[in-house]
Design an enzyme around this catalytic site. Structure first.
Site, PDB file in Angstrom:
ATOM      1  CG  ASP A  85      -1.933  -1.126   1.193  1.00 32.32           C
ATOM      2  OD1 ASP A  85      -2.307  -1.554   0.084  1.00 32.32           O
ATOM      3  OD2 ASP A  85      -2.336  -1.585   2.281  1.00 32.32           O
TER       4      ASP A  85
ATOM      5  CG  ASP B  88      -6.525  -1.758  -1.347  1.00 33.92           C
ATOM      6  OD1 ASP B  88      -6.744  -2.974  -1.487  1.00 33.92           O
ATOM      7  OD2 ASP B  88      -5.592  -1.301  -0.660  1.00 33.92           O
TER       8      ASP B  88
END
Length: 223
Positions: free
Chosen positions: A170, A184
Site C-alpha cells: 500500500d 483497493d
C-alpha cells in the site's frame, strides 16, 4: 355459314381467383380455417436480438487495472523507503510505503492465508459470472473488482514472507484514511457501481427489472 358466338363469359366466373386444392380457403371447411387461425405467434421477447456477451470488456478492464496496480507497486517499492513519506499536497496527500498483512483498514492481520483464499474465490466467481454477462455497466464494475482482486492476490502469493502469507504493498495516504493502493481503489469503486446498478434495477443480462411492466402500462394508456 357458321355463326360466330358473341356470348361473353360470366364476369363473376372470370373475376373469381384460382383456388388450389391444398388451399384451406378452397375447401371452405371451418376446421382448416381454425387450424390456420390457431398457429402459434412468436413472442416479442424471442424476436428481439439478444445483447452481445461482455466478457471481453470485463477482462480488458481487469487487465488494464491489474497492469496499472503492478506497475505502481514496482515503482513505489523501488523508490520509497518505509517510514519516509513523500508529501504531494501539504500533509494531506502523501506517498508512503506500507506492507499490509491484513485486509482493508488493517483488519485480520493474522489471517493472511484466509484472505488469500477469499481473493482467489472472488476471482473465480467473477470469471464465472462474466461468461454470461451482457450488460456493459456490469462488465465495467466486475472488471474493476476482478482487476483489484488479482492485484492483491498476486501480492499474497509472491511477496514476502512467502506464498499465501505475502504482504500487500500500500502506498497512497489521504488524510486520516488508511493507506491503500490501485487494487483497493478498483475493488471499492467497482463494488459501489454494482450496488448502484442493483438498486436501480439493472440486470447483468442487460435488461432492467420492472421495465416490461412499465411498457405494458404505457401501452394501456395509449389504448
Amino acid at each position: 355459314m357458321s355463326r360466330v358466338s358473341t356470348d361473353r363469359p360470366s364476369e363473376s366466373a372470370a373475376d373469381e381467383p384460382d383456388k388450389s386444392p391444398g388451399d384451406p380457403a378452397s375447401t371452405g371447411t371451418s376446421a382448416d380455417l381454425d387450424a390456420v387461425a390457431e398457429q402459434p405467434e412468436v413472442p416479442e421477447e424471442a424476436a428481439k436480438p439478444r445483447r452481445p456477451l461482455q466478457l471481453r470488456t470485463l477482462l480488458l478492464i481487469a487487465v488494464v487495472l491489474l497492469g496499472l496496480d503492478l506497475l505502481t507497486k514496482c515503482i513505489i517499492v523501488a523508490t520509497l523507503t518505509p517510514g519516509e513519506p513523500v508529501y504531494l499536497i501539504g500533509k494531506t496527500v502523501r506517498l508512503t510505503l506500507v506492507r499490509n498483512p491484513g485486509a482493508a483498514f488493517s483488519m485480520a492481520t493474522s489471517m493472511t492465508w484466509l484472505l488469500t483464499l477469499v481473493a482467489a474465490a472472488v476471482v473465480i466467481g467473477v470469471v464465472r459470472i462474466g461468461r454470461t454477462m451482457r450488460s456493459v455497466p456490469w462488465a465495467i464494475g466486475l472488471g474493476m473488482v476482478l482487476g483489484g482482486a488479482l492485484g492483491n492476490l498476486i501480492d499474497r502469493l509472491f511477496r514476502a514472507p512467502g506464498p499465501l502469507q505475502g504482504h500487500v504493498v500500500d502506498f497512497v495516504a489521504v488524510g486520516w484514511w488508511p493507506v491503500f493502493n490501485v487494487a483497493d481503489s478498483s475493488i471499492v469503486c467497482g463494488a459501489i457501481l454494482l450496488v448502484i446498478l442493483t438498486v436501480f434495477g439493472f440486470e447483468p443480462d442487460g435488461t432492467r427489472a420492472g421495465g416490461r411492466e412499465e411498457d405494458d402500462k404505457a401501452e394501456e394508456k395509449t389504448v
